[in-house]
Write a protein that holds these residues in place. Structure first.
Motif, PDB file in Angstrom:
ATOM      1  N   VAL A  13       0.838  -1.206   0.000  1.00  0.00           N
ATOM      2  CA  VAL A  13       0.000   0.000   0.000  1.00  0.00           C
ATOM      3  C   VAL A  13       0.866   1.246   0.000  1.00  0.00           C
ATOM      4  O   VAL A  13       0.651   2.176  -0.786  1.00  0.00           O
ATOM      5  N   ASP A  25      -7.432   7.366  -4.204  1.00  0.00           N
ATOM      6  CA  ASP A  25      -8.380   6.976  -3.166  1.00  0.00           C
ATOM      7  C   ASP A  25      -8.223   5.477  -2.899  1.00  0.00           C
ATOM      8  O   ASP A  25      -7.456   4.783  -3.589  1.00  0.00           O
ATOM      9  N   ALA A  26      -8.926   4.973  -1.897  1.00  0.00           N
ATOM     10  CA  ALA A  26      -8.772   3.579  -1.486  1.00  0.00           C
ATOM     11  C   ALA A  26      -9.125   2.597  -2.606  1.00  0.00           C
ATOM     12  O   ALA A  26      -8.465   1.562  -2.745  1.00  0.00           O
ATOM     13  N   ILE A  29      -6.190   2.448  -4.977  1.00  0.00           N
ATOM     14  CA  ILE A  29      -5.083   1.779  -4.289  1.00  0.00           C
ATOM     15  C   ILE A  29      -5.344   0.274  -4.243  1.00  0.00           C
ATOM     16  O   ILE A  29      -4.443  -0.533  -4.497  1.00  0.00           O
ATOM     17  N   TYR A  30      -6.571  -0.102  -3.946  1.00  0.00           N
ATOM     18  CA  TYR A  30      -6.961  -1.517  -3.892  1.00  0.00           C
ATOM     19  C   TYR A  30      -6.663  -2.214  -5.220  1.00  0.00           C
ATOM     20  O   TYR A  30      -6.064  -3.293  -5.246  1.00  0.00           O
ATOM     21  N   LEU A  42     -10.532  -5.327   0.293  1.00  0.00           N
ATOM     22  CA  LEU A  42     -10.740  -3.878   0.381  1.00  0.00           C
ATOM     23  C   LEU A  42     -10.718  -3.437   1.845  1.00  0.00           C
ATOM     24  O   LEU A  42     -10.183  -2.382   2.173  1.00  0.00           O
ATOM     25  N   ILE A  45      -7.256  -2.921   2.899  1.00  0.00           N
ATOM     26  CA  ILE A  45      -6.729  -1.669   2.347  1.00  0.00           C
ATOM     27  C   ILE A  45      -7.157  -0.503   3.238  1.00  0.00           C
ATOM     28  O   ILE A  45      -6.336   0.330   3.609  1.00  0.00           O
ATOM     29  N   TYR A  46      -8.422  -0.439   3.608  1.00  0.00           N
ATOM     30  CA  TYR A  46      -8.905   0.650   4.470  1.00  0.00           C
ATOM     31  C   TYR A  46      -8.202   0.641   5.830  1.00  0.00           C
ATOM     32  O   TYR A  46      -7.768   1.685   6.314  1.00  0.00           O
ATOM     33  N   LEU A  49      -4.593   1.795   5.328  1.00  0.00           N
ATOM     34  CA  LEU A  49      -4.511   3.239   5.110  1.00  0.00           C
ATOM     35  C   LEU A  49      -4.681   3.992   6.426  1.00  0.00           C
ATOM     36  O   LEU A  49      -3.941   4.938   6.701  1.00  0.00           O
ATOM     37  N   GLU A  50      -5.640   3.563   7.243  1.00  0.00           N
ATOM     38  CA  GLU A  50      -5.835   4.196   8.557  1.00  0.00           C
ATOM     39  C   GLU A  50      -4.570   4.099   9.395  1.00  0.00           C
ATOM     40  O   GLU A  50      -4.159   5.068  10.041  1.00  0.00           O
ATOM     41  N   ARG A  69      -8.690  10.846  -0.238  1.00  0.00           N
ATOM     42  CA  ARG A  69      -7.531  10.536  -1.066  1.00  0.00           C
ATOM     43  C   ARG A  69      -6.294  10.623  -0.185  1.00  0.00           C
ATOM     44  O   ARG A  69      -6.345  11.188   0.908  1.00  0.00           O
ATOM     45  N   TYR A  70      -5.198  10.057  -0.645  1.00  0.00           N
ATOM     46  CA  TYR A  70      -4.023   9.931   0.209  1.00  0.00           C
ATOM     47  C   TYR A  70      -2.789  10.507  -0.466  1.00  0.00           C
ATOM     48  O   TYR A  70      -2.599  10.370  -1.666  1.00  0.00           O
TER      49      TYR A  70
END
Length: 131
Positions: A13, A25-26, A29-30, A42, A45-46, A49-50, A69-70
């Motif tokens: 990731v 966005d997730a 990225i996924y 998924l 992934i969330y 990201l957190e 978004r990251y």
């Protein structure tokens, strides 16, 4: 800065977001991480990201009504959001210390971060309008 738990998913990731210059966005990225870790979910992934945001490796870019978004660019910079295509462009300019300025003006508050976003046109959309 080392990740607390350097799992295959976290590494994947983080590398995907670092390589992307589109502030993904997730969901995006996924799709990219699945090319490296096909069985990743998924939900993973969330959660990843957190954790990466919490650990200071990524910055979330939020706008009401849109997916978060990251950004892996942790250096002080501004963003321009293109009003035509939605692309987020990094603007590398010298920034005043907005946190210090706010706290000087309002000594009773505790300001922890500052976020400034410009709105306009990215180079591609600007060129399309001229041509």
């Amino acid at each position: 800065m080392a990740l607390k738990r350097l799992t295959r998913q976290r590494k994947a990731v983080l590398e995907v977001v670092k390589r992307a210059h589109n502030h993904p966005d997730a969901a995006w990225i996924y799709q990219e991480v699945r090319k490296v870790v096909p069985k990743v979910s998924l939900g993973t992934i969330y959660r990843t990201l957190e954790a990466l945001v919490e650990e200071g490796y990524l910055t979330p870019i939020t706008k009401a009504g849109e997916a978060t978004r990251y950004d892996a660019n942790l250096h002080p910079h501004l963003h321009l959001v293109c009003e035509a295509c939605g692309e987020i462009v990094d603007l590398e300019v010298a920034l005043p210390d907005l946190v210090a300025l706010a706290q000087e003006a309002h000594p009773g508050v505790e300001v922890r971060t500052a976020e400034v976003t410009f709105r306009g046109l990215c180079p591609t959309c600007k060129a399309a309008l001229k041509g």
